[in-house]
Structure formats: C-alpha cells, structure tokens
Write an enzyme that holds these catalytic residues in place. Structure first.
Site, PDB file in Angstrom:
ATOM      1  N   HIS A 204       0.802  -1.229   0.000  1.00 43.61           N
ATOM      2  CA  HIS A 204       0.000   0.000   0.000  1.00 43.61           C
ATOM      3  C   HIS A 204       0.834   1.279   0.000  1.00 43.61           C
ATOM      4  CE1 HIS A 204       1.103   0.281   4.237  1.00 43.61           C
ATOM      5  NE2 HIS A 204       0.641   1.516   4.227  1.00 43.61           N
ATOM      6  N   ARG A 205       2.138   1.200   0.288  1.00 46.57           N
ATOM      7  CA  ARG A 205       2.948   2.412   0.438  1.00 46.57           C
ATOM      8  C   ARG A 205       2.997   3.209  -0.864  1.00 46.57           C
ATOM      9  NH1 ARG A 205       5.346   4.006   5.538  1.00 46.57           N
ATOM     10  NH2 ARG A 205       5.352   2.132   6.828  1.00 46.57           N
TER      11      ARG A 205
END
Length: 347
Positions: A204-205
């Site tokens: 998700h970063r």
C-alpha cells in the site's frame, strides 16, 4: 485529565484500542477523534467493531488529495476542535498525515503532544511517513518509544527530555486478536485454504504504488514466489493499490486477491500463513509476533531489529540472519506504561 486521541488509519485503530483500555483503567478521560483518512467501511468501521472500540466522539471525514492538502485540511478542522475540548494532552500514533496534523494543531494551541512509536527512522526522507514521524517527534513533549533503537535515534537528533522506552503497543493486541480470531474468523474457510497452506501479502505504500515500474516488479516478484512455493499468496487489496494497478494496466493474475479485511480476519491470516510479504511497518512486526518469516517489499525498514534478529529481510537485500527472539518489544505492558506516564504528567 482529558486526553484527546487522534487516529485516522487502520494500524492506529489497533494501537488506540489497546491504549484506550489502559487510559480508562487509569481513570483518564479520552476523547477519540477520527480524521477520516481511512474512510472505507472495510478499512475503518469494521476495525472499530472488531476491536470493541466505542465510536469516535468526532469524525472529520477528511481524506483524499495530496499529502500537503490532506494535512492542511485536517489541521484546519482540528484547531477549533481543540479549542472546544480543551484537552490536557493530545495523543498521536505512528507516522500518517493524521499524526502530523494532530501534533501541529496541538503545538499551535500550546497543548503538549504524546507520540506513540516515537523515534522510528527509515532514514529515507523521500517517504512521506518519514517526514511525518520526524516532525511529530520534534513537536512532542512525551516521546513513547517502542525500542531502544528508537531512543538512540532521538538522542542523535538532540532529543532527550520526555523520552521513554515503553515497548511495543501492538504486542499484546496482536496476541489477544489472534486468540479471538481463531475462535470467530471464517476467512480461511471463505478462501478455501488451511493453516500453513498459503502466504500473505500486503502492498500500500506510496513509494510502491505511485511508480508503475516498481509496482509491476513487486507483483511479478509475488507471482514468482507463489509459483516457487506452490502455495497461493493471498493479497487483501488496499484501495490505493487497486486504483494504481487499474491506472497502470497491471495484471493481478497469479495472486489470490480479496477486498480489505478487518482486524480479526487479518489476525487469522497472519496466524495461518507460512510467510509474509509486506511494505507495512505494522505487519512486519505482526509477522514476528505470530512467528512468521517476513520479506519487506521496500529498500529499508524502520523496524531494524526484525532484520537483525533474523525474522525479516528486504526483498532486494541479503538473506535472513540467524533467527533469535526480539527482546526490544517488551512484555506486552506498553499501553499501561503510557497511561501511567500521562496520568503522572510526565515530560
């Protein structure tokens, strides 16, 4: 004493649930504010239910836009709220835009800030999370560090007053959730998998989802790992990653993709998997709490002790070191220590 707690993202809900119980046990009044940074029901509402948390006293419903825009809108909404509530402390967690907005709003109003997970450093200033945590630490009066390495990082930056090594807040919560999840979660049955019959991945970063080449490389790496292990890799898909894959035209084939899961289902997946692939700081630690080897899908990690003690490695780095227990995270009493420090007006 009134503690105004500011949260906005899934990992913060887990930590705040644990600390909130300790605050109540210490006789402290907590006012919970949800900025709305994670607004999807599968990433917010279900966590409050799974964690048996009361609904927030205030929900700001602020999400979307760039980091500066989001943080600015949160700051604008928080300042009058602080004027109305008049807390003795503002308590923030981790390294999100909600964290920095809360610390800035409190500092502008002269309210002392307590920062849970203070002192963590990846030493990569290109990460928004690194900027958020560094600035929050320098605004904080009470710096609640999960590890001795975090204390040492602050000392190198000239921060010594109000610094405490309390241990890791998520330790006790992870073990408690695991027990409940084994009794109540049906996620393995729904997916048609069994214990030790799958691996787990999360991505998700922004550093991974904003770059089409990097995200494509990570997805290819996961597909290759699934083929090599001959077990499915389950990927609960963060909305940011879903949207990035669609925008870049990237194929998610070869992976078992599902919608975001709640705290109990995530705990069950962690307990049942053989290995974890993640770019999440929190999931790196949870992998260790569940005794699972981890591969971090980044070029560095702020949780250096997971690598030093052989439970984690970087996807493009050397192999695992010899495996040893990690003493740095403490004994599961971090939340009680935090409540005691706040009750005593530490800092």
């Amino acid at each position: 004493m009134r503690i105004l707690t500011i949260v906005g993202a899934r990992p913060q809900f887990i930590k705040a649930a644990e600390v909130g119980r300790a605050l109540a046990a210490a006789g402290l009044e907590e006012i919970l504010v949800h900025t709305g940074q994670h607004f999807d029901a599968a990433m917010s509402d279900v966590f409050f239910a799974d964690l048996c948390m009361p609904p927030p006293a205030h929900n700001l419903y602020i999400h979307g836009g760039g980091n500066a825009s989001m943080t600015g809108r949160m700051l604008q909404a928080l300042e009058p709220l602080l004027d109305r509530e008049k807390p003795d402390w503002v308590l923030v967690y981790g390294d999100t835009n909600s964290t920095l907005a809360g610390a800035l709003a409190a500092a502008h109003r002269g309210i002392p800030v307590a920062h849970v997970e203070a002192g963590l450093r990846s030493f990569n200033r290109a990460m928004p999370e690194e900027l958020n945590r560094v600035m929050t630490d320098h605004l904080s009066t009470l710096l609640l560090c999960p590890t001795p390495a975090a204390v040492a990082n602050l000392q190198r930056e000239g921060i010594a007053a109000g610094v405490y090594h309390v241990g890791d807040v998520m330790y006790a919560s992870a073990l408690s959730l695991a027990g409940r999840a084994r009794r109540t979660s049906t996620v393995l049955d729904r997916l048609g998998v069994h214990d030790s019959g799958f691996s787990l991945a999360t991505v998700h970063r922004a550093e991974n989802t904003n770059d089409s080449g990097r995200l494509a490389s990570i997805l290819a790496y996961l597909r290759d790992a699934a083929a090599e292990e001959k077990v499915p890799i389950i990927l609960p898909l963060h909305p940011r990653t879903r949207d990035a894959a669609a925008r870049f035209g990237l194929d998610l084939g070869g992976l078992t993709v599902l919608a975001p899961v709640g705290a109990l289902d995530m705990a069950r997946l962690l307990a049942g998997c053989t290995r974890v692939f993640t770019d999440s700081g929190g999931v790196q630690k949870e992998a260790y709490f569940h005794g699972k080897p981890c591969i971090t899908l980044r070029d560095e990690t702020e949780w250096v002790e997971t690598i030093e003690n052989g439970w984690n490695r970087l996807w493009r780095g050397p192999g695992y070191r010899p495996r040893r227990p990690i003493a740095d995270y403490g004994d599961g009493q971090a939340a009680s220590r935090i409540a005691a420090l706040l009750a005593g007006g530490a800092g």
